[in-house]
Design a protein around this motif. Structure first.
Motif, PDB file in Angstrom:
ATOM      1  N   SER A 277     -16.101  -7.027   6.121  1.00  0.00           N
ATOM      2  CA  SER A 277     -15.985  -5.819   4.778  1.00  0.00           C
ATOM      3  C   SER A 277     -15.592  -7.087   3.697  1.00  0.00           C
ATOM      4  N   MET A 278     -15.726  -6.449   2.838  1.00  0.00           N
ATOM      5  CA  MET A 278     -15.250  -7.647   1.309  1.00  0.00           C
ATOM      6  C   MET A 278     -14.171  -6.619   0.944  1.00  0.00           C
ATOM      7  N   LYS A 279     -13.562  -5.734   1.261  1.00  0.00           N
ATOM      8  CA  LYS A 279     -12.265  -5.169   1.743  1.00  0.00           C
ATOM      9  C   LYS A 279     -10.888  -5.787   1.978  1.00  0.00           C
ATOM     10  N   PRO A 280      -9.608  -5.704   1.632  1.00  0.00           N
ATOM     11  CA  PRO A 280      -8.729  -5.933   3.006  1.00  0.00           C
ATOM     12  C   PRO A 280      -7.934  -5.150   3.825  1.00  0.00           C
ATOM     13  N   LEU A 281      -9.240  -5.351   4.843  1.00  0.00           N
ATOM     14  CA  LEU A 281      -9.000  -4.170   6.289  1.00  0.00           C
ATOM     15  C   LEU A 281      -8.052  -4.093   6.772  1.00  0.00           C
ATOM     16  N   LYS A 407     -16.306   2.180  -9.735  1.00  0.00           N
ATOM     17  CA  LYS A 407     -15.212   1.526  -9.738  1.00  0.00           C
ATOM     18  C   LYS A 407     -14.293   1.000  -8.737  1.00  0.00           C
ATOM     19  N   LEU A 408     -14.200   1.440  -7.319  1.00  0.00           N
ATOM     20  CA  LEU A 408     -14.220   0.756  -6.218  1.00  0.00           C
ATOM     21  C   LEU A 408     -15.458  -0.520  -6.460  1.00  0.00           C
ATOM     22  N   ASN A 409     -16.244  -0.610  -6.716  1.00  0.00           N
ATOM     23  CA  ASN A 409     -17.099  -1.697  -6.755  1.00  0.00           C
ATOM     24  C   ASN A 409     -17.335  -2.336  -7.058  1.00  0.00           C
ATOM     25  N   GLN A 410     -16.395  -2.376  -8.430  1.00  0.00           N
ATOM     26  CA  GLN A 410     -15.948  -3.110  -9.385  1.00  0.00           C
ATOM     27  C   GLN A 410     -15.241  -3.890  -8.860  1.00  0.00           C
ATOM     28  N   ALA A 411     -14.189  -3.055  -8.099  1.00  0.00           N
ATOM     29  CA  ALA A 411     -12.930  -3.858  -7.989  1.00  0.00           C
ATOM     30  C   ALA A 411     -13.223  -4.449  -6.420  1.00  0.00           C
ATOM     31  N   VAL A 412     -14.227  -4.690  -5.524  1.00  0.00           N
ATOM     32  CA  VAL A 412     -14.660  -5.265  -4.839  1.00  0.00           C
ATOM     33  C   VAL A 412     -15.509  -6.332  -4.838  1.00  0.00           C
ATOM     34  N   GLN A 413     -15.535  -6.277  -5.739  1.00  0.00           N
ATOM     35  CA  GLN A 413     -16.735  -7.495  -6.659  1.00  0.00           C
ATOM     36  C   GLN A 413     -15.781  -8.744  -7.001  1.00  0.00           C
ATOM     37  N   LYS A 414     -14.409  -8.386  -6.956  1.00  0.00           N
ATOM     38  CA  LYS A 414     -13.107  -9.428  -7.247  1.00  0.00           C
ATOM     39  C   LYS A 414     -12.968 -10.150  -6.422  1.00  0.00           C
ATOM     40  N   VAL A 415     -13.619 -10.220  -4.578  1.00  0.00           N
ATOM     41  CA  VAL A 415     -13.292 -10.576  -4.363  1.00  0.00           C
ATOM     42  C   VAL A 415     -14.597 -11.333  -3.563  1.00  0.00           C
ATOM     43  N   GLN A 418     -15.085 -18.153   0.327  1.00  0.00           N
ATOM     44  CA  GLN A 418     -14.609 -19.154   0.258  1.00  0.00           C
ATOM     45  C   GLN A 418     -14.841 -19.810   1.426  1.00  0.00           C
ATOM     46  N   GLY A 419     -16.318 -20.725   2.068  1.00  0.00           N
ATOM     47  CA  GLY A 419     -16.479 -21.372   2.610  1.00  0.00           C
ATOM     48  C   GLY A 419     -16.332 -20.055   3.803  1.00  0.00           C
ATOM     49  N   ASP A 420     -15.451 -20.408   4.975  1.00  0.00           N
ATOM     50  CA  ASP A 420     -15.673 -18.898   5.874  1.00  0.00           C
ATOM     51  C   ASP A 420     -14.356 -17.891   5.793  1.00  0.00           C
ATOM     52  N   LYS A 421     -13.466 -17.883   4.496  1.00  0.00           N
ATOM     53  CA  LYS A 421     -12.498 -17.632   4.319  1.00  0.00           C
ATOM     54  C   LYS A 421     -12.912 -16.331   2.842  1.00  0.00           C
ATOM     55  N   VAL A 422     -12.342 -15.057   3.081  1.00  0.00           N
ATOM     56  CA  VAL A 422     -11.824 -14.365   2.202  1.00  0.00           C
ATOM     57  C   VAL A 422     -11.211 -14.381   1.114  1.00  0.00           C
ATOM     58  N   VAL A 423     -11.108 -14.573   0.083  1.00  0.00           N
ATOM     59  CA  VAL A 423     -10.499 -14.789  -1.522  1.00  0.00           C
ATOM     60  C   VAL A 423     -10.020 -13.228  -1.689  1.00  0.00           C
ATOM     61  N   GLU A 424      -9.554 -11.996  -1.803  1.00  0.00           N
ATOM     62  CA  GLU A 424      -9.059 -11.315  -1.347  1.00  0.00           C
ATOM     63  C   GLU A 424      -8.051 -10.717  -2.114  1.00  0.00           C
ATOM     64  N   ASN A 425      -8.866  -9.470  -3.109  1.00  0.00           N
ATOM     65  CA  ASN A 425      -7.568  -9.064  -3.927  1.00  0.00           C
ATOM     66  C   ASN A 425      -7.026  -7.880  -3.402  1.00  0.00           C
ATOM     67  N   VAL A 426      -5.867  -8.427  -3.811  1.00  0.00           N
ATOM     68  CA  VAL A 426      -4.615  -8.215  -2.652  1.00  0.00           C
ATOM     69  C   VAL A 426      -4.451  -6.301  -2.744  1.00  0.00           C
ATOM     70  N   HIS A 427      -4.683  -6.076  -4.457  1.00  0.00           N
ATOM     71  CA  HIS A 427      -4.346  -4.869  -5.067  1.00  0.00           C
ATOM     72  C   HIS A 427      -5.646  -4.403  -4.787  1.00  0.00           C
ATOM     73  N   TYR A 428      -6.800  -4.297  -3.753  1.00  0.00           N
ATOM     74  CA  TYR A 428      -7.970  -3.424  -3.831  1.00  0.00           C
ATOM     75  C   TYR A 428      -7.324  -2.253  -2.388  1.00  0.00           C
ATOM     76  N   PRO A 429      -6.925  -0.652  -3.698  1.00  0.00           N
ATOM     77  CA  PRO A 429      -7.194   0.321  -2.398  1.00  0.00           C
ATOM     78  C   PRO A 429      -7.672   0.972  -1.408  1.00  0.00           C
ATOM     79  N   LEU A 430      -7.264   1.161  -0.321  1.00  0.00           N
ATOM     80  CA  LEU A 430      -8.626   1.273   0.767  1.00  0.00           C
ATOM     81  C   LEU A 430      -7.755   2.793   0.323  1.00  0.00           C
ATOM     82  N   LEU A 431      -9.052   3.840   0.752  1.00  0.00           N
ATOM     83  CA  LEU A 431      -9.094   5.015   0.334  1.00  0.00           C
ATOM     84  C   LEU A 431     -10.370   5.448   1.505  1.00  0.00           C
ATOM     85  N   ASN A 432      -9.440   6.857   2.419  1.00  0.00           N
ATOM     86  CA  ASN A 432     -10.250   7.468   2.922  1.00  0.00           C
ATOM     87  C   ASN A 432     -10.344   8.508   2.998  1.00  0.00           C
ATOM     88  N   GLY A 433     -11.916   8.782   2.547  1.00  0.00           N
ATOM     89  CA  GLY A 433     -12.145  10.298   2.598  1.00  0.00           C
ATOM     90  C   GLY A 433     -13.885  10.456   1.307  1.00  0.00           C
TER      91      GLY A 433
END
Length: 832
Positions: A277-281, A407-415, A418-433
């Motif tokens: 996942s591109m999200k900060p799980l 809006k979430l898709n735009q946020a995840v596009q910032k992720v 690099q190589g095998d590592k995910v450089v994440e946007n740590v401000h991305y909020p996880l939403l359930n529902g």
């Protein structure tokens, strides 16, 4: 099991040029001669052909060879089905070419004919259900990405699929067919392949080997994968028909339809982006162990208000824990609610706290949308649990949900990767529902907003009924499905983690699955959030608990974009760790797909494709909810035992009824490919021991020793123990199933008043079959299953056995189906 994958390569310039030309057309379709050029670049066999513009048709005869027959095909922009307008002429020869061409052009004069495609007629085999016609196609599915389809072709392909679901097989484009045993087996066992390989009685072999079937499929896989990185990509491709050339035994493409699309969406299916996942799980643990919680929607007037119920549960948890969770509420008027400080808005709260671990949103959709937009933009709340309804269920709500997804898709596009590592946007909020009922983690948190007092999963004191089998994660799109499964499974198994995801605006079943398979989310959280490790020790404990999960049970209505491809990979990962994935998928009919879409506003693709892709990847798909529960139950018990799966799984079965013997023989082997992974024992090493017991109870004169032991109703309680103990001790047997019909007078199977009437009470007799089975379960490490048919009078015996940790069923066919499912899930589709 692990599929080897094929990677994208830089496509050739000729291929790029063909697609660029087609993309500029209004309909974006390749001309048929361009389809041939495209197929040729990747090694798909095609007949000899040449395209003649109208200005060159006089050269057709000179190009043709003597004694060969050809086909004329019209080239008219926008015309895909040439036969509908008489745009195909068969059996053209060198001698007739000039006259045929003149008549062909005259007939199509009014259709803006541009030229004639001349193709040498193939001499092909016709002995298959589709008269030799084979379908080879490709598509990009929103959930599964690039997929190749192979099977029976011709004009009746849709009708064929209705009465023969396995007439077509869907194959992930990224799977390497040279090394994947599972997919090679699936292809080989297709009806069309059985015909081509000469494995149908009375049908001669048509191809040289299985590789002749796999070669064009693999070529098409490579073509689709390579085009993921292009400026343009193949949106749809269909070769119908392909045929087998009689001379060479090779599959050749006779006809082709290819549509080109702009590559704005296919980029997401690049292999490295669908492996995770591109999200900060790593933040997912905050749903379960938050240190600060904000609630919006609490009411002091309506105590059954969902958000109020959730707040009360947090207050109860705080009263039982040394380290308290900070609680805050958003309310327009109140200063405090139930002793919890209230703020009028997020902006006001931000003045007092730097961030919130978990936001519980229970306000109406419009107000919820406003707050969630602010959270997405600022990252103020790290995770959000949205129990609000009214999003995907109303027209206005659909617009609000669409806006949140964008809006979430735009946020995840910032992720970035690099190589095998995910450089994440740590401000991305996880939403359930939204529209989720809640979730629970055993002994840690329960946010389900309906009262647990009515749930069968709790006892008379409203405490969760504990079982030995808690190594389960239950992941459901429907909250109602989740809580009813918990009730139905009560007393048999108790999932450690149960989650309802509702509309899956952001977090999906697949996201939670990926997090559950992660081993280092605690370390990631501490590192990336710069948090105090001492405050979040529960997250570390959660990571340890995740490692004990062995069964992942899904209720799926639809998949978010790219989730299907990731679910395949995660299923493979779980299988490689000896874990099992069980799925009940709705949307299997047109009506069911409509109901699923209406309920969760999520995508519902072809069920046949879903089933084939996931079952071949190692998941167990079930058709009924009771089968789902039974399979979860057996899987939970089996995965706690030491079972060797390096050989075929053998079940030792002991029954006293002929109908059960037949039932087990049928249902244990009812599933597709079951002979690859399951067998009945031959009793080679234990035959003499069993015969001695047969002789002891005088059975030899009335019944023979068979692969399923039928003892007849004449043996006493001790006889079942003696037989079962031999089976348990046999090295060739992996599990033992004891199935006495309990109404025979020879065994004690009732208690209480029923026991008094019957003259025997199993509870008070140490030598009763119930006590003896419990004794046997303590003595053996192998799975022990006991089936007690018949009605309510025998429910105490079933409960007595279940409380002792024995797997108990009330129907023989249910037991057999569940065992088959679990063994297939643990061994794999093709067996060992």
């Amino acid at each position: 099991m692990q599929f080897h994958e094929i990677s994208a390569e830089k496509p050739c310039a000729a291929l790029e040029s063909i697609m660029k030309t087609a993309a500029a057309r209004s309909d974006r379709y390749l001309y048929e001669y361009e389809c041939y050029e495209l197929f040729q670049t990747v090694g798909i066999n095609i007949p000899t052909y040449r395209y003649f513009p109208l200005s060159e048709v006089s050269q057709i005869s000179a190009w043709m060879q003597d004694s060969k027959k050809y086909v004329f095909k019209c080239q008219i922009p926008g015309v895909l089905h040439k036969t509908d307008i008489g745009g195909v002429k068969l059996f053209v020869t060198k001698e007739s070419a000039a006259v045929d061409a003149e008549q062909f052009i005259a007939k199509l004069k009014s259709h803006q004919l541009e030229g004639i495609l001349v193709v040498e007629m193939a001499q092909f085999h016709t002995k298959t259900p589709s008269h030799g016609e084979i379908l080879l196609s490709a598509l990009i599915d929103p959930a599964f990405g690039p997929v190749v389809c192979f099977g029976l072709g011709g004009t009746t392909v849709e009708q064929m699929k209705e009465f023969m679901p396995e007439s077509l097989l869907f194959i992930p484009a990224f799977v390497n067919l040279e090394t994947s045993k599972e997919w090679r087996t699936r292809i080989e066992q297709l009806p069309i392949s059985q015909y081509l390989l000469g494995k149908i009685r009375g049908i001669d072999k048509q191809v040289n080997s299985l590789n002749d079937i796999i070669q064009p499929i693999a070529a098409l896989q490579k073509l689709i994968i390579n085009n993921l990185t292009n400026a343009h990509f193949i949106e749809e491709l269909e070769i119908n028909p392909c045929v087998v050339d009689k001379a060479s035994g090779k599959i050749i493409a006779l006809d082709g339809v290819v549509k080109i699309g702009s590559n704005s969406c296919s980029q997401q299916f690049l292999a490295n982006q669908c492996k995770r996942s591109m999200k900060p799980l790593y933040k997912t643990g905050l749903f379960v162990a938050p240190k600060s919680v904000l609630l919006a929607g609490v009411s002091s007037k309506v105590l059954t208000n969902p958000c109020t119920v959730v707040l009360q549960k947090f207050l109860e948890m705080n009263s039982q824990q040394e380290v308290k969770t900070q609680l805050f509420c958003i309310h327009p008027q109140a200063e405090e609610l139930f002793g919890v400080k209230c703020y009028k808005s997020l902006a006001e709260l931000k003045k007092h706290v730097p961030s919130i671990d978990l936001f519980v949103c229970g306000v109406a959709a419009v107000a919820a949308h406003e707050m969630l937009v602010e959270i997405i933009e600022t990252g103020f709340c790290k995770s959000s649990f949205i129990l609000s309804a009214g999003f995907g269920e109303t027209e206005k709500g659909k617009e609000l949900e669409k806006d949140l997804r964008e809006k979430l898709n735009q946020a995840v596009q910032k992720v970035q990767i690099q190589g095998d590592k995910v450089v994440e946007n740590v401000h991305y909020p996880l939403l359930n529902g939204a529209n989720t009922l809640g979730y629970l983690w055993k002994d840690l948190i329960n946010t389900v907003f309906v009262s647990s007092k009515k749930s069968s999963s709790t006892d008379a004191q409203n405490k969760l009924i504990e079982t030995k089998n808690s190594n389960i994660a239950l992941l459901c799109q429907s909250g109602a499905c989740m809580i009813t499964r918990l009730s139905d499974l009560a007393g048999k198994c108790s999932p450690m983690f149960s989650m309802s995801v509702g509309n899956q605006i952001d977090m999906s079943n697949v996201d939670f699955f990926e997090w559950l398979l992660q081993e280092d989310s605690f370390e990631q959280f501490i590192q990336k959030e710069h948090a105090d490790p001492a405050m979040y020790q529960q997250l570390k404990k959660i990571d340890q608990d995740k490692a004990t999960l062995k069964v992942f049970a899904f209720y799926i209505e639809g998949l978010n974009p790219t989730d299907g491809q990731r679910l395949i990979r995660l299923t493979q990962k779980a299988r490689s760790q000896g874990k099992i994935v069980i799925i009940y998928k709705t949307g299997r009919t047109k009506q069911g797909a409509h109901a699923a879409a209406g309920h969760t506003a999520s995508l519902s693709g072809s069920y046949d494709m879903f089933k084939q892709l996931l079952s071949t990847s190692g998941a167990v798909l079930v058709d009924q909810l009771d089968e789902f529960e039974d399979t979860v139950y057996v899987a939970s018990a089996f995965t706690q035992k030491k079972i060797e799966f390096d050989k075929k799984f053998k079940v030792g079965i002991l029954t006293n009824a002929g109908f059960e013997k037949c039932c087990y023989a049928d249902h244990l082997f009812l599933k597709e490919g079951s002979s690859n992974y399951m067998e009945l024992p031959d009793f080679e090493e234990t035959k003499q021991q069993l015969i001695q017991i047969f002789d002891k109870y005088k059975l030899s004169s009335v019944i023979d020793l068979d692969q399923i032991l039928d003892t007849t109703p004449t043996i006493p309680d001790l006889g079942y123990y003696e037989f079962a103990k031999v089976l348990v001790q046999s090295p060739e047997i992996s599990a033992v199933l004891v199935s006495p019909v309990p109404e025979t007078h020879m065994i004690a199977t009732v208690t209480g008043d029923c026991g008094t009437i019957a003259g025997r009470d199993f509870m008070t007799e140490p030598g009763s079959i119930g006590h003896l089975m419990v004794k046997l379960a303590k003595e053996c490490e192998k799975p022990l299953i006991v089936t007690i048919e018949s009605g309510w009078k025998f429910e105490p015996l079933r409960k007595f056995l279940a409380d002792a940790g024995i797997i108990v069923f009330d129907k023989a066919d249910k037991a057999a189906r569940a065992i088959n499912n679990v063994v297939r899930g643990l061994v794999g589709w093709t067996g060992k």
